[in-house]
Write a protein that holds these residues in place. Sequence first.
Motif, short mmCIF file in Angstrom:
data_model
loop_
_atom_site.label_atom_id
_atom_site.label_comp_id
_atom_site.label_asym_id
_atom_site.label_seq_id
_atom_site.Cartn_x
_atom_site.Cartn_y
_atom_site.Cartn_z
N SER A 68 10.58 3.53 3.64
CA SER A 68 9.31 2.82 3.80
C SER A 68 9.57 1.31 3.94
O SER A 68 9.01 0.66 4.82
CB SER A 68 8.42 3.12 2.58
N LEU A 69 10.47 0.77 3.12
CA LEU A 69 10.77 -0.67 3.17
C LEU A 69 11.50 -1.03 4.46
O LEU A 69 11.09 -1.96 5.17
CB LEU A 69 11.61 -1.08 1.95
N TYR A 70 12.56 -0.27 4.78
CA TYR A 70 13.35 -0.66 5.96
C TYR A 70 12.53 -0.50 7.24
O TYR A 70 12.62 -1.34 8.14
CB TYR A 70 14.65 0.15 6.02
N ALA A 71 11.74 0.56 7.33
CA ALA A 71 10.91 0.75 8.52
C ALA A 71 9.86 -0.37 8.60
O ALA A 71 9.58 -0.89 9.69
CB ALA A 71 10.22 2.12 8.47
N SER A 72 9.32 -0.77 7.45
CA SER A 72 8.34 -1.87 7.42
C SER A 72 8.98 -3.16 7.93
O SER A 72 8.39 -3.88 8.73
CB SER A 72 7.85 -2.12 6.00
N VAL A 73 10.18 -3.44 7.43
CA VAL A 73 10.85 -4.70 7.80
C VAL A 73 11.22 -4.68 9.28
O VAL A 73 11.00 -5.68 9.98
CB VAL A 73 12.08 -4.92 6.89
N ILE B 8 12.72 -9.45 -1.58
CA ILE B 8 11.88 -9.28 -2.78
C ILE B 8 11.59 -7.80 -3.04
O ILE B 8 11.71 -7.32 -4.17
CB ILE B 8 10.56 -10.08 -2.61
N ALA B 9 11.23 -7.08 -1.97
CA ALA B 9 10.89 -5.66 -2.17
C ALA B 9 12.12 -4.85 -2.59
O ALA B 9 12.01 -3.93 -3.41
CB ALA B 9 10.29 -5.09 -0.90
N ARG B 10 13.29 -5.22 -2.03
CA ARG B 10 14.50 -4.47 -2.40
C ARG B 10 14.89 -4.74 -3.86
O ARG B 10 15.32 -3.84 -4.57
CB ARG B 10 15.65 -4.83 -1.45
N LEU B 11 14.70 -6.02 -4.27
CA LEU B 11 15.01 -6.35 -5.67
C LEU B 11 14.02 -5.66 -6.62
O LEU B 11 14.39 -5.26 -7.73
CB LEU B 11 14.93 -7.88 -5.87
N GLY B 12 12.79 -5.54 -6.17
CA GLY B 12 11.77 -4.93 -7.03
C GLY B 12 11.81 -3.41 -7.05
O GLY B 12 11.24 -2.78 -7.94
N GLY C 142 0.81 -1.22 0.00
CA GLY C 142 0.00 0.00 0.00
C GLY C 142 0.84 1.26 0.00
O GLY C 142 0.42 2.31 -0.52
N SER C 143 2.04 1.16 0.58
CA SER C 143 2.88 2.36 0.68
C SER C 143 3.51 2.73 -0.67
O SER C 143 3.87 3.89 -0.89
CB SER C 143 3.99 2.15 1.71
N LEU C 144 3.64 1.75 -1.58
CA LEU C 144 4.30 2.04 -2.87
C LEU C 144 3.52 3.10 -3.66
O LEU C 144 4.07 4.12 -4.07
CB LEU C 144 4.42 0.75 -3.69
N SER C 145 2.20 2.82 -3.85
CA SER C 145 1.41 3.79 -4.62
C SER C 145 1.22 5.08 -3.83
O SER C 145 1.09 6.16 -4.41
CB SER C 145 0.07 3.19 -5.01
N ALA C 146 1.23 4.98 -2.49
CA ALA C 146 1.10 6.19 -1.66
C ALA C 146 2.30 7.11 -1.88
O ALA C 146 2.15 8.32 -2.07
CB ALA C 146 0.99 5.81 -0.19
N VAL C 147 3.49 6.53 -1.88
CA VAL C 147 4.72 7.31 -2.03
C VAL C 147 4.88 7.80 -3.47
O VAL C 147 5.24 8.96 -3.71
CB VAL C 147 5.95 6.45 -1.62
N LEU C 148 4.58 6.93 -4.43
CA LEU C 148 4.91 7.26 -5.81
C LEU C 148 3.87 8.14 -6.51
O LEU C 148 4.22 9.01 -7.30
CB LEU C 148 5.12 5.97 -6.61
N ILE C 149 2.58 7.89 -6.23
CA ILE C 149 1.56 8.66 -6.98
C ILE C 149 0.51 9.30 -6.07
O ILE C 149 -0.53 9.76 -6.53
CB ILE C 149 0.87 7.77 -8.06
N ASN C 150 0.76 9.31 -4.75
CA ASN C 150 -0.15 9.93 -3.79
C ASN C 150 -1.52 9.26 -3.75
O ASN C 150 -2.52 9.90 -3.45
CB ASN C 150 -0.32 11.43 -4.08
#
Lengths: 508, 162
Positions: A110-115, A373-377, A72-80
């Motif tokens: 976002s990724l590191y805080a999530s992990v 996976i998220a870091r590779l993507g 959910g955070s990906l689209s939030a960060v990238l396209i609001n």
Amino acid sequence: MELLLSGLAQVLVLETMALIATGLIIGIIIGAIPGLNVPLAVAIALPITFGMTPIGGLAMLVGIYKGGTYGGSLSAVLINVPGTPAAAATAQDGIALTRAGKAGKALKMSLYASVIGGIVSDFALILFAIPVASFALSIGPPETFAIGIFALTLVGVLSQGNMLKGVIAGVLGLLLSTFGVDPLTGDFRLTLGVYNLSGGWSFIALVIGIFAIAEALVKVERPLQEQVMVGKVRLSDPEHRLTAEDWRRSLPVIARSAPIGVLIGSIPGLGAAVSAYLNYGITRNLSKTPERFGKGAIEGIAAAESGNNAVTSATFIPLLTLGVPGDVITAIMLGAFIVHGLIPGPALFEQNSSFIAAFFVMFVVATMLHLVIARLGMPLFVQATRISNKYLFPSIMVLGVTGVYVTTNSFFDVFTMLGFGLMGYIMLKLRFPVAPLLIGFILGPLIEIGLRQSVIMSRGSIDIFFSRPLAALFLALAAGSVIIVGLREWREFRRAAAARGTKTGEKP
Amino acid sequence: MKIGFRELNGDSWVALGLIAANAMFLRDLALTESEGAYVSTTTLPIALSASLIVLGSVLLVWSLLRPAASRPSPPDKVEDFGKYSPVVRVSVVVALTIAYIAALPWFGYFLASGAYLGGLSLMYGNRKPLPILALMVGLPLVLMLFFEKYMIVLLPSARLFE
């Protein structure tokens, strides 16, 4: 320890790892697409897991849950456009960083805080499931009401200098949540004679409407305005790197937000969105530079994401120890447990200790795979900032309509989404903050049920809120928060008035 | 101080809308049978509606009394918006969306979504026929395959051609 090692042996097999990875990828995609939600994905994947081994089936579902919560955070960060309601808190600062050309930085935090939040939650589940479950049991309706009121004070924090408008949005959110069936008596109220309103307003329609549709309507005003980045985005570029200063600001915030997220996750009914907003609000309130929030404060992302993801494993604490699902997703997963002949509750730990050990280990492995996976993507995800508005927003509009339709199977709710979109658009144009509306809508049932059950418990007296220590503590914290935010607003108002007076030559 | 319709700004209109809508809600709630011990079915909605009327009134007064300098400034008019004004653009997109949702059960997901995407692409300034066509066909097709084949969720079928 031996049990955990045997559990590790069960999890570290190719089949289970592949199922976790598949679940994570599906979850990240579903979570990132506005309109599609994690409960929907888990519910649809549930029958697929019936033919698998218990640990394999649950591994896939946990992968979807963890991946979706992060996605959910990906689209939030990238396209609001937050893919999940919890990610709306991440969008506050995430989109500001993206617009400043620092999308990679926001995505990485976002990724590191999530992990980190996820890992803290996993270990809380493994090490403290029983004491945390006891804490959750001590939370009754008065405490739920008090926590709801405390969380509601975030409306002030999220108002961004428009306190009156923020309060109006928050109260409107609360009012919208009361439409339809009364949660206690089952009576209908505020249906306005419309049958489709008997179930209340659709939550997913509200989220998609006020965030995705409103943003698309704002963007159509200026169709010639292009995307933020045109060239290929490289995460190794300096503006996309996390600096030591970013970590210095964020690590203490993560260290505070993750345990709070665990406690919130362990209490049935609260959920990831409450945790994300609560942690965001606390971090802003405690910050020496609160004015940076909403303008690209990296610790805002850290607070929201670690708080949000720390909920995931913790929601299994009441499920595994007491047999009580903490949210919709764990309620669906309760079905998966039962189908595999596993009845959650204290007996599960005695009769299926080997499974429990593998289940616990699986959470940690899933979090590690999530990181990989998220870091590779990520180099691929960040290219979304290059997609032209000409393609992006027509696609978002269709995805919004499709997402609401597949979730609710109701055209009324799709029209409702458009209505909320228009409302969100007007709010954006008139500088009404939209986040308090969502917070009010989420907290409405929690506050109402907590209030009414408490008053019934105390036979009409409100003393119950002050005689129970936890409830009194949260109400005191709420009062403190109102005072702090009120004073800050008043100071800002005075400063602005003084600046106007200086400009015009009048006394403030 | 002279207060007329010309002096009402966006905030004032929102405040008036809030007051009117909540007056209607209060009327509806007054007609609702109220049950429940100590705190009834309608207690919270009535309290919230009444609060919104009060807050709406404060916003109305505030929007009329505060100095013009502190009012939200109108949107910048520096860019070329193309042939039509922002209000027209937004209205067209809303009308297109209403038509799309209404057309879904009649023309089916694929046709309705394709046509809607075509219209929206034009509204967002896309003038390249091939990419528009690719989007019109590609996105609905991918979504249909994803939902109907993988997720086993049925999307609206074309009632008109059945």
